[in-house]
Scaffold this active site. Structure first.
Site, mmCIF file in Angstrom:
data_model
loop_
_atom_site.group_PDB
_atom_site.id
_atom_site.type_symbol
_atom_site.label_atom_id
_atom_site.label_comp_id
_atom_site.label_asym_id
_atom_site.label_seq_id
_atom_site.Cartn_x
_atom_site.Cartn_y
_atom_site.Cartn_z
ATOM 1 N N GLU A 281 -11.011 -6.093 5.519
ATOM 2 C CA GLU A 281 -9.632 -5.788 5.139
ATOM 3 C C GLU A 281 -8.776 -7.045 5.049
ATOM 4 O O GLU A 281 -7.654 -7.082 5.527
ATOM 5 C CB GLU A 281 -9.006 -4.806 6.141
ATOM 6 N N ASP A 355 -14.293 5.586 8.835
ATOM 7 C CA ASP A 355 -13.153 5.088 9.595
ATOM 8 C C ASP A 355 -12.469 6.163 10.422
ATOM 9 O O ASP A 355 -11.414 6.647 10.031
ATOM 10 C CB ASP A 355 -12.137 4.451 8.632
ATOM 11 N N GLU A 383 -4.891 8.259 14.387
ATOM 12 C CA GLU A 383 -4.495 7.831 13.052
ATOM 13 C C GLU A 383 -4.757 8.898 11.993
ATOM 14 O O GLU A 383 -3.962 9.081 11.081
ATOM 15 C CB GLU A 383 -5.265 6.539 12.704
HETATM 16 O O1 GCW Z 1 -8.513 2.548 10.643
HETATM 17 C C1 GCW Z 1 -8.227 1.397 9.930
HETATM 18 C C2 GCW Z 1 -6.765 1.272 10.053
HETATM 19 C C3 GCW Z 1 -6.251 -0.125 10.131
HETATM 20 C C4 GCW Z 1 -7.066 -0.868 11.178
HETATM 21 C C5 GCW Z 1 -8.514 -0.876 10.724
HETATM 22 C C6 GCW Z 1 -9.425 -1.541 11.719
HETATM 23 C C7 GCW Z 1 -6.467 -2.556 12.731
HETATM 24 O O2 GCW Z 1 -6.152 1.979 9.004
HETATM 25 O O3 GCW Z 1 -4.908 -0.047 10.491
HETATM 26 O O4 GCW Z 1 -6.595 -2.165 11.401
HETATM 27 O O5 GCW Z 1 -8.978 0.437 10.580
HETATM 28 O O6 GCW Z 1 -10.029 -0.829 12.499
HETATM 29 O O7 GCW Z 1 -9.563 -2.745 11.707
#
Ligand code: GCW
Length: 671
Positions: A281, A355, A383
């Site tokens: 990311e 995720d 989340e």
């Molecule tokens: O779940 C996703 C999230 C990001 C997060 C990323 C991660 C910390 O949307 O906000 O960043 O994973 O786990 O690195």
């Protein structure tokens, strides 16, 4: 008035025979001479607990005798009071035994004594008669960590519980007493480490002023057996203009990190180590220099190794645009590196390959890297499961992952993998914290249960989420049997409800973009393909679901053959994961006799009904729960019912627009 601040450590007054029983067994506390700060914390907690439950504080005793609680190590206890069961207990385990009318809490270290003190209070708090408390327990994992995604400006990434509890402005001088309550809560579960800052890390965290702040927190947390760790940004030396590159194989870079580690350990002698998110990311990493994850991790590992530190290197990667299947990327990048990591590196793997979705299959890396210690990363903050508004007890979700059979060897569940069954030591689990400065800590009363369940499962990954829920309810809400049972039923249903009204039958990643709250299966125009919900559900006129079999992305090939074979056929794929692995026609007959389309609608309907069921059950619990907490939960359940309906309506309407199919008769849940 109950406001939730006390978490599960409430110690509310007992009455009658129960009170008398505690008084009889906790008249005095006996501790080793010159108690360490850790033993003092244990004594303080026992005093607080007994005083709370009985109104009377135990006296400081000198000798062990009937009615005393005696804390001691093999060195401090007279031979007659040394309980059995001390061998192979490890550094953090404890034994609680009744000897000659006294309650002996024994351990090899003061931290073990602290855990034993909390265990005694937990037993009594859940209704065990004090003269019956008899326990032996040791953690099955070495590192039991919370990962805070807390930024240096006190915002919290994916945090729904207010600003960060770390008052960075006030630190290092101002030490909020709340840090001690945080430490108590964690120690009560056996959590022994905390990563203070977000994995999306800033270089500043490793500069002198911030190291001093972290050191102040380490000083506060140390007596509670909690070590401090920091998230490190891979390019820190470059961005601080102290090196010309961040290439992990450049000698000046390795030297910089060694000096940095030395500096940190001067301030924090028991510093735990680094957590790193690299090449994911948009974060920098070794691949920026054509080096591997192992090159990057090992360079940092060498810097902390002389001090006994570890590196937790995250496997959550999706760096380049991934037009085919993002679920495959972590395995593709990491599995070939098995055996190439330094001994003090743990590769930290999320529970599932995408995720933290409401439901995912277990991550295919578990069991597939037999020569690498793997840590499991759960997300405690919700989340994707309704923030701190929806009730979703995650204990059952954690258990589902932990008990998943990886298929790589007989009995090799995910839990066994992280316990070191394949790779030996070190071992660990990480939970992305749901803690903030909200009065309830977690943004809602029931989200505290997720912190609790995470901690208990980190101590014992074989634990039962239902038993953990019972413990939590007994300490947090009520021991009245019917009410306790009802609340546990609600908790055990709640995550299933969320799955049904958000992502039934293996759907995933169809939530609103960016904020990740609410449905948005229609979104198709985001810059990167794997950000778009349509990439995941692949619904069209003909059918729905992501084909991850050999005819599709073949992500299935990343699983052990036994699992891959079972999931290759929709007929033998559990319906909970059906559309995760298969793209199927809308009219496919399901075991229920319905078509896939009708089944999908039925699950959405069921989810709404389940959410309503939570609300109804809670309303009936009013006589058993204090007014403030009852009302605060009820409000959130109202929102949950509304949002469940929103999810259901939006998803069904969208999929209908794609499939062109009519709503099956009688599907709308009654208003
Ligand atoms: O779940 C996703 C999230 C990001 C997060 C990323 C991660 C910390 O949307 O906000 O960043 O994973 O786990 O690195």
């Amino acid at each position: 008035e109950e406001d939730g601040y006390d978490l599960w450590l409430r110690y509310r007054p007992l009455a009658g025979a129960e009170r008398a029983a505690v008084l009889r067994q906790a008249r005095e506390l006996v501790a080793p001479a010159l108690p360490s700060p850790t033993v003092q914390a244990a004594l303080a907690e026992l005093r607080r607990g007994v005083q709370g439950m009985t109104g009377l504080a135990p006296a400081d005793g000198k000798r062990a005798r009937a009615g005393a609680i005696v804390l001691g190590t093999p060195a401090s206890l007279p031979p007659a009071l040394r309980p059995t069961g001390l061998d192979r207990l490890g550094n953090e385990g404890y034994v609680i035994r009744r000897i000659a009318g006294a309650t002996v809490i024994a351990a090899h270290t003061d931290t073990g004594l602290l855990y034993g003190a909390f265990a005694w209070l937990r037993a009594v708090g859940t209704g065990v008669a004090p003269h019956r408390v008899d326990e032996r327990s040791a953690p099955r994992l070495q590192q039991r960590l919370l990962d805070h995604w807390d930024n240096l400006d006190r915002s919290v990434e994916r945090g729904y519980a207010g600003e960060s509890i770390w008052d960075w402005w006030g630190l290092p001088g101002v030490r909020d007493p709340r840090y001690i309550d945080y430490a108590r809560a964690n120690a009560s579960l056996g959590i022994n480490g905390t990563v203070l800052n977000n994995v999306n890390a800033k270089p500043e965290i490793l500069t002198a002023p911030w190291i001093a702040k972290a050191a102040a927190l380490a000083d506060v947390l140390r007596p509670y057996g909690i070590k401090v760790y920091l998230s490190a940004r891979f390019s820190t030396p470059l961005e601080l203009n102290e090196t010309a590159t961040a290439d992990p194989l450049a000698p000046e870079v390795a030297a910089w990190w060694r000096r940095k580690a030395d500096e940190i350990y001067r301030a924090i002698p028991d510093f735990g180590g680094f957590l790193v998110k690299a090449n994911s990311e948009g974060q920098p990493g070794p691949q920026d220099y054509r080096r591997s994850h192992a090159d990057g991790a090992n360079m940092l590992a060498a810097a902390v190794a002389p001090h006994g530190g570890i590196v937790m290197w995250r496997a959550f990667v999706y760096a380049a645009e991934n037009p085919v299947d993002r679920a495959k990327q972590a395995y593709d990048e990491f599995q070939p590196l098995d055996g190439r990591f330094a001994p003090n590196v743990l590769v930290q793997v999320k529970n599932g390959p995408i995720d933290f979705q409401p439901r995912e299959p277990f991550h295919p890396l578990f069991g597939a890297m037999p020569r690498t210690p793997l840590m499991l990363e759960f997300q405690v903050t919700k989340e994707y499961l309704g923030y701190a508004t929806h009730m979703a007890y995650l204990g059952s979700m954690f258990e589902e992952t932990l008990q998943s059979d990886t298929g790589h060897a007989p009995g090799l569940t995910v839990a066994r993998v992280i316990e070191g069954a394949q790779a030996g030591h070190p071992t660990g689990m990480a939970g992305v914290a749901n803690i903030g400065s909200s009065r309830t800590w977690s943004g809602s009363h029931f989200d505290q249960a997720n912190w609790y369940a995470y901690g208990r499962l980190a101590w014992n990954p074989q634990g039962s989420s239902r038993a953990i829920a019972r413990e939590w309810v007994a300490q947090t809400f009520t021991r009245a049997p019917r009410a306790l049972d009802d609340i546990v039923v609600m908790m055990m249903d709640s995550r299933d409800a969320v799955v049904n009204y958000m992502t039934p039958l293996g759907l995933h990643h169809i939530m609103g973009t960016g904020h990740h709250h609410g449905p948005a299966p229609w979104v198709a125009e985001l810059a990167r393909p794997e950000w778009n919900p349509v990439y995941y559900h692949k619904a069209d006129r003909g059918g729905i679901g992501f084909d991850r079999t050999a005819s599709g992305s073949n992500a299935l090939a990343q699983y052990a053959p036994a699992i891959a074979r079972r999931y290759a056929d929709p007929a033998t794929t559990p319906d909970t994961l059906l559309l995760w692995f298969h793209h199927l026609p809308w009219d496919r007959p399901m075991p229920s006799g319905r078509t896939l389309w009708a089944e999908l609608v039925a699950r959405y309907d069921l989810g709404v009904m389940q959410a309503r069921g939570l609300r109804t059950r809670w309303a009936a619990l009013a006589p058993f729960v204090d007014a403030r907490r009852h009302a605060e939960v009820a409000q959130r359940l109202d929102v949950q019912v509304e949002e469940a309906q929103w999810w259901r309506d939006a998803c069904i309407a969208y999929f209908q627009s794609v499939s062109g199919l009519a709503l099956p008769p009688g599907s709308r849940p009654p208003a």
